[in-house]
Motif scaffolding. Sequence first.
Motif, PDB file in Angstrom:
ATOM      1  N   ILE A   9       8.544   8.134 -11.306  1.00 55.22           N
ATOM      2  CA  ILE A   9       9.017   7.512 -10.058  1.00 55.22           C
ATOM      3  C   ILE A   9       7.854   7.184  -9.141  1.00 55.22           C
ATOM      4  O   ILE A   9       7.798   6.119  -8.524  1.00 55.22           O
ATOM      5  CB  ILE A   9      10.042   8.412  -9.326  1.00 55.22           C
ATOM      6  N   ALA A  10       6.873   8.104  -9.068  1.00 46.28           N
ATOM      7  CA  ALA A  10       5.716   7.862  -8.222  1.00 46.28           C
ATOM      8  C   ALA A  10       4.848   6.764  -8.789  1.00 46.28           C
ATOM      9  O   ALA A  10       4.406   5.860  -8.081  1.00 46.28           O
ATOM     10  CB  ALA A  10       4.902   9.153  -8.081  1.00 46.28           C
ATOM     11  N   LYS A  23      10.532   1.708   2.070  1.00 46.04           N
ATOM     12  CA  LYS A  23      11.960   1.770   1.792  1.00 46.04           C
ATOM     13  C   LYS A  23      12.264   3.045   1.027  1.00 46.04           C
ATOM     14  O   LYS A  23      11.379   3.619   0.396  1.00 46.04           O
ATOM     15  CB  LYS A  23      12.404   0.557   0.979  1.00 46.04           C
ATOM     16  N   PRO A  24      13.488   3.524   1.069  1.00 50.74           N
ATOM     17  CA  PRO A  24      13.826   4.731   0.307  1.00 50.74           C
ATOM     18  C   PRO A  24      13.951   4.408  -1.171  1.00 50.74           C
ATOM     19  O   PRO A  24      14.509   3.374  -1.532  1.00 50.74           O
ATOM     20  CB  PRO A  24      15.166   5.154   0.898  1.00 50.74           C
ATOM     21  N   ALA A  25      13.383   5.278  -2.012  1.00 54.06           N
ATOM     22  CA  ALA A  25      13.587   5.139  -3.453  1.00 54.06           C
ATOM     23  C   ALA A  25      15.033   5.472  -3.765  1.00 54.06           C
ATOM     24  O   ALA A  25      15.732   6.090  -2.964  1.00 54.06           O
ATOM     25  CB  ALA A  25      12.654   6.074  -4.219  1.00 54.06           C
ATOM     26  N   ILE A  31       8.934   5.175   0.333  1.00 54.67           N
ATOM     27  CA  ILE A  31       7.722   4.649  -0.285  1.00 54.67           C
ATOM     28  C   ILE A  31       6.915   3.894   0.762  1.00 54.67           C
ATOM     29  O   ILE A  31       7.377   2.902   1.321  1.00 54.67           O
ATOM     30  CB  ILE A  31       8.063   3.727  -1.467  1.00 54.67           C
ATOM     31  N   VAL A  32       5.718   4.399   1.032  1.00 55.54           N
ATOM     32  CA  VAL A  32       4.792   3.727   1.939  1.00 55.54           C
ATOM     33  C   VAL A  32       3.459   3.665   1.230  1.00 55.54           C
ATOM     34  O   VAL A  32       2.848   4.705   0.951  1.00 55.54           O
ATOM     35  CB  VAL A  32       4.645   4.479   3.282  1.00 55.54           C
ATOM     36  N   ASP A  68       2.349  10.049   3.189  1.00 54.17           N
ATOM     37  CA  ASP A  68       2.865  11.176   2.408  1.00 54.17           C
ATOM     38  C   ASP A  68       3.143  10.754   0.971  1.00 54.17           C
ATOM     39  O   ASP A  68       2.816  11.477   0.024  1.00 54.17           O
ATOM     40  CB  ASP A  68       4.146  11.700   3.063  1.00 54.17           C
ATOM     41  N   PHE A  69       3.706   9.554   0.802  1.00 58.39           N
ATOM     42  CA  PHE A  69       4.027   9.115  -0.552  1.00 58.39           C
ATOM     43  C   PHE A  69       2.771   8.851  -1.365  1.00 58.39           C
ATOM     44  O   PHE A  69       2.724   9.107  -2.569  1.00 58.39           O
ATOM     45  CB  PHE A  69       4.902   7.860  -0.524  1.00 58.39           C
ATOM     46  N   GLU A  70       1.735   8.321  -0.720  1.00 60.51           N
ATOM     47  CA  GLU A  70       0.471   8.103  -1.423  1.00 60.51           C
ATOM     48  C   GLU A  70      -0.134   9.446  -1.863  1.00 60.51           C
ATOM     49  O   GLU A  70      -0.669   9.566  -2.979  1.00 60.51           O
ATOM     50  CB  GLU A  70      -0.512   7.336  -0.527  1.00 60.51           C
ATOM     51  N   ALA A  71      -0.021  10.469  -1.020  1.00 58.58           N
ATOM     52  CA  ALA A  71      -0.530  11.790  -1.389  1.00 58.58           C
ATOM     53  C   ALA A  71       0.237  12.344  -2.589  1.00 58.58           C
ATOM     54  O   ALA A  71      -0.342  12.931  -3.510  1.00 58.58           O
ATOM     55  CB  ALA A  71      -0.423  12.744  -0.197  1.00 58.58           C
TER      56      ALA A  71
END
Length: 417
Positions: A9-10, A23-25, A31-32, A68-71
């Motif tokens: 997913i990531a 947007k929300p997965a 996801i940013v 946060d999503f990139e991390a």
Amino acid sequence: MLKSGLFAIAVAAATSTPALAKKPAASGPVIVMSESFRAAAQAADSAIKAGDANTAQAQISGLMPVSDFEAYTAAGLRFELAVLKRNFQAQRIALTDMFKTASVPKKDAPRLRYVAGYLSYVVGNYDDALAQLDYAKTLGYDATDATMLRADIYLRKNKARDARPFVQEALARQRASGQAVSAAWYDRAISLAYAAGDWGEVGSLYRERLTHYGSAGEWRSALANYLSAPGIDTQVQLDLYRLQAANGAMASERDYQGYAQLAEKAGNYAEAKAIIEAGRSSGKLTTTQAATASLMKSVTPKAAKEIAALPAAAKKAAGAKDGSAALAVADSYFSLSQFPQAAEQYRLALSKGGIDHGKANARLGIALARSGDLAGAKAALAQVSGNWANVAGFWSVWVDQQSRKTAFQPVGISPAS
């Protein structure tokens, strides 16, 4: 434990989301992601899939997550690279970095905590392994593999007593699910029961294991280990050696020598002689071996007398007031592999009474089995209790195996004339 792709997913988001998308997965985090981060993540993912660890490492090292999503994505890629390199310590560290983010999908979190526990176990951090398993359980992950992992952790901590209930629970759950129990799980359970001196469970587990893993080598291992039980009756030992021979599992000088000595001690001289001869034919015994050469010299003349005396003994047993004489005659026929005659005498002994019914029913069942009456054997063995129950249990497994072989024998059809 963990295969590449768990963090799809990531990776998928990193490799397909437009720059600065937000947007929300479908079932996960918001996801940013910047365009530059997405491009580097895509390159790292492609290199991992191609097995190019060096390129993947270079791309991952250049990732500078700001969201946060990139991390979360960067940690997922570090994990995938560590899987590629089979670096368990790095896998565990990458998971910790993932847990620091808020982007771990809720549906994945329970399983990831279990994986964290497994990796901590692998790298030797047993207290953290247990803590992670506890956390996974609070999140809803309580699969059988987690139960067995707890057992393994306690074994690594030299706490066999604490491990044993978890192994027993794992086996019970696996049976209840209808899934096969692995040989390794049986071996753990047997080892723990052995260490606890629980010979009833040792026997029970070996019998269950043999119903699924029944090669000659596995029969020998099971019976040889069970024969080491303290205080086991010599007559019981003899019947277990007979079972080992019936399975073609006599594999060493020790096997043949032990069997022959027990047979001689029981007064079964012809059987002892036959076993020594079989050991020599197989190459496991030699004519110059002192112990068996001496035994052979002793039993050979006695064997002839034993056989010659049998008809008179059988006639005398028929008129005896109890079954003791018939039982002795049955044992003699049994030792000579004259199984139909043995079965007849065991039945006579049981009808007269005054004998050890456990022993008589056990040997009646064995004699019937060796005669080919598998259904009769099963019925007789089912009557056995007390000290002979384990003998009957092991032989019942053998009877079941013979029944399956018989059931699958092809039926011969004569060609049309």
